[in-house]
Enzyme design. Sequence first.
Site, PDB file in Angstrom:
ATOM      1  N   ASP A   1      10.739  55.161  45.266  1.00  0.00           N
ATOM      2  CA  ASP A   1      11.221  56.533  45.036  1.00  0.00           C
ATOM      3  C   ASP A   1      12.476  57.013  45.769  1.00  0.00           C
ATOM      4  O   ASP A   1      13.434  57.431  45.155  1.00  0.00           O
ATOM      5  CB  ASP A   1      10.099  57.520  45.358  1.00  0.00           C
ATOM      6  CG  ASP A   1       8.816  57.173  44.638  1.00  0.00           C
ATOM      7  OD1 ASP A   1       8.765  56.142  43.940  1.00  0.00           O
ATOM      8  OD2 ASP A   1       7.854  57.938  44.761  1.00  0.00           O
TER       9      ASP A   1
ATOM     10  N   GLU B   1      -0.769  53.045  53.705  1.00  0.00           N
ATOM     11  CA  GLU B   1       0.226  52.925  52.630  1.00  0.00           C
ATOM     12  C   GLU B   1       1.450  52.126  53.110  1.00  0.00           C
ATOM     13  O   GLU B   1       1.985  51.297  52.394  1.00  0.00           O
ATOM     14  CB  GLU B   1       0.642  54.331  52.180  1.00  0.00           C
ATOM     15  CG  GLU B   1       1.429  54.379  50.877  1.00  0.00           C
ATOM     16  CD  GLU B   1       1.710  55.817  50.435  1.00  0.00           C
ATOM     17  OE1 GLU B   1       1.385  56.761  51.188  1.00  0.00           O
ATOM     18  OE2 GLU B   1       2.265  55.995  49.336  1.00  0.00           O
TER      19      GLU B   1
HETATM   20  C1  9WN Z   1       5.374  58.938  42.403  1.00  0.00           C
HETATM   21  C2  9WN Z   1       1.203  55.646  43.846  1.00  0.00           C
HETATM   22  C3  9WN Z   1       2.715  55.769  43.861  1.00  0.00           C
HETATM   23  C4  9WN Z   1       3.419  54.400  43.920  1.00  0.00           C
HETATM   24  C5  9WN Z   1       4.909  54.526  44.194  1.00  0.00           C
HETATM   25  C6  9WN Z   1       5.090  55.365  45.450  1.00  0.00           C
HETATM   26  C7  9WN Z   1       4.432  56.729  45.262  1.00  0.00           C
HETATM   27  C8  9WN Z   1       4.576  58.632  43.664  1.00  0.00           C
HETATM   28  C9  9WN Z   1       4.676  59.762  44.670  1.00  0.00           C
HETATM   29  O1  9WN Z   1       3.054  56.574  45.000  1.00  0.00           O
HETATM   30  O2  9WN Z   1       5.087  57.395  44.207  1.00  0.00           O
HETATM   31  O3  9WN Z   1       5.157  57.961  41.442  1.00  0.00           O
HETATM   32  O4  9WN Z   1       3.971  60.748  44.475  1.00  0.00           O
HETATM   33  O5  9WN Z   1       5.464  59.692  45.606  1.00  0.00           O
HETATM   34  O6  9WN Z   1       6.440  55.499  45.767  1.00  0.00           O
HETATM   35  O7  9WN Z   1       5.499  53.265  44.343  1.00  0.00           O
HETATM   36  O8  9WN Z   1       3.220  53.728  42.731  1.00  0.00           O
HETATM   37  O9  9WN Z   1       0.785  54.851  44.906  1.00  0.00           O
END
Ligand code: 9WN
Length: 437
Positions: free
Chosen positions: A166, A407
Amino acid sequence: MNKRKLIEQCEITLKQNDVGGWTRPAPGLYPHQWLWDSCFVAIGLRHYDINRAQLEIDNLFRGQWSNGMIPHIIQGKGDYYADQLWNNGRSDLMPKDLLTSGITQPPLLAEAMVLIGEKLPTKKRQGWYRQHINQLLAYHEWLYRERDPHQVGLVALLHPWESGLDNSPSWMKQIHKHHKPLWISVGAGLGLTGLLEKMRKDTHFVPARERIGTIDALLLYYHVRKLIVAHYDNKKLLKSSRIATEDVAYNSILIRANQHLRTIAAEINVEIPGWLHERMRKAQSALDMLWDENEHMYFDRDFRRQTLLHEPTIGRYLPLYSGAVSKKRADQLAHELQKELSGTLYPIASVPITSPYFSHHRYWQGPTWVNTNWMIIDGLKRYGHTELAQSITTRTLELVSIHGPYEYFSPIDGTPAGAHQFSWSAALALDLAKTSQ
Ligand code: 9WN
């Protein structure tokens, strides 16, 4: 390190996050089903519950749009901070009975299917492959048809969330430079960030300093709105977007996925359409366009301007995972990586510690993530760098075993950050523990 205990702990996390046929990434913060998360989860599940691993993937396919896209989120029951965006962004292309996001994520489906397939008896594997081959082909076709308009073998992404990385520096720099609306700049200038911070829901679960910055988050919302207003018309969007990017990590993953798609199709005697076959062939050498000969590094590329974005990110090592670079280039990357690792306690920082963006707990701007380590380990092994792969594996497992499946972790001192009980950290640590000495 007690491997048995680690595996037990990982299984507990996966069980806790099982929502009935699919797995949420973490309690609280991420209640829905995410594309690449579920693929990683299935890779872990295959070691002790093969049916459940298959079901994780079956359930991902249920989100497929009629144009072939697999969405990055399929909504479940809980509240997620970005729900409102997608609630307002419904499309006729979505499955009728589900609410999904309107963008995609790294295409690890074929990887998960092949790794699960290896553990299935032949007949069952082939039956399962047959069940999904048209959906898998439709997804790869969508990627190359709608996101590679120049037909060069590189797909372009329209939003940083599609990369899965992101707030990666190259994306954020690109957005700040080329597409920051005036009202956001003015708001930031007036010091409204503090107020906005209080309205954020994600920071109820994770400290703000470990998440994306508030202005950056606002920019990501703004860019989702642009996609919705354009009704996800990829052709139109690729023409007008000032942030569309040929992301090196994404394209590396897609190239690896193409190889797995070929394996799956060959095993069940399904022919890959000629044009797709040709594009996949082109993709094998397309990463060369993202290589900078002066800096000896891979970078993301600005789709519109066709210029490299000179911000080093974890993506620069993902060509190892693609399996499509020469042995000489792979050796160069491995050498570079080895050098970089001498500067941190734990591998592999998502942004080099020398970068002005580096912040050891902030999301994709510094911490080490188990999933990128896993892919790089896999690539290193295939290129014969087994010692380096083993040492990254050991250090990664150490992190999860000491702190639990967080995470992400600081590469400087290993301290955990982000969501706790994070599914892919558990699933991939489990996989690494099962597949390494
Ligand atoms: C937006 C779920 C996801 C991962 C991504 C990570 C984070 C989301 C967020 O969480 O993204 O998709 O809300 O920040 O960056 O890689 O798939 O774990």
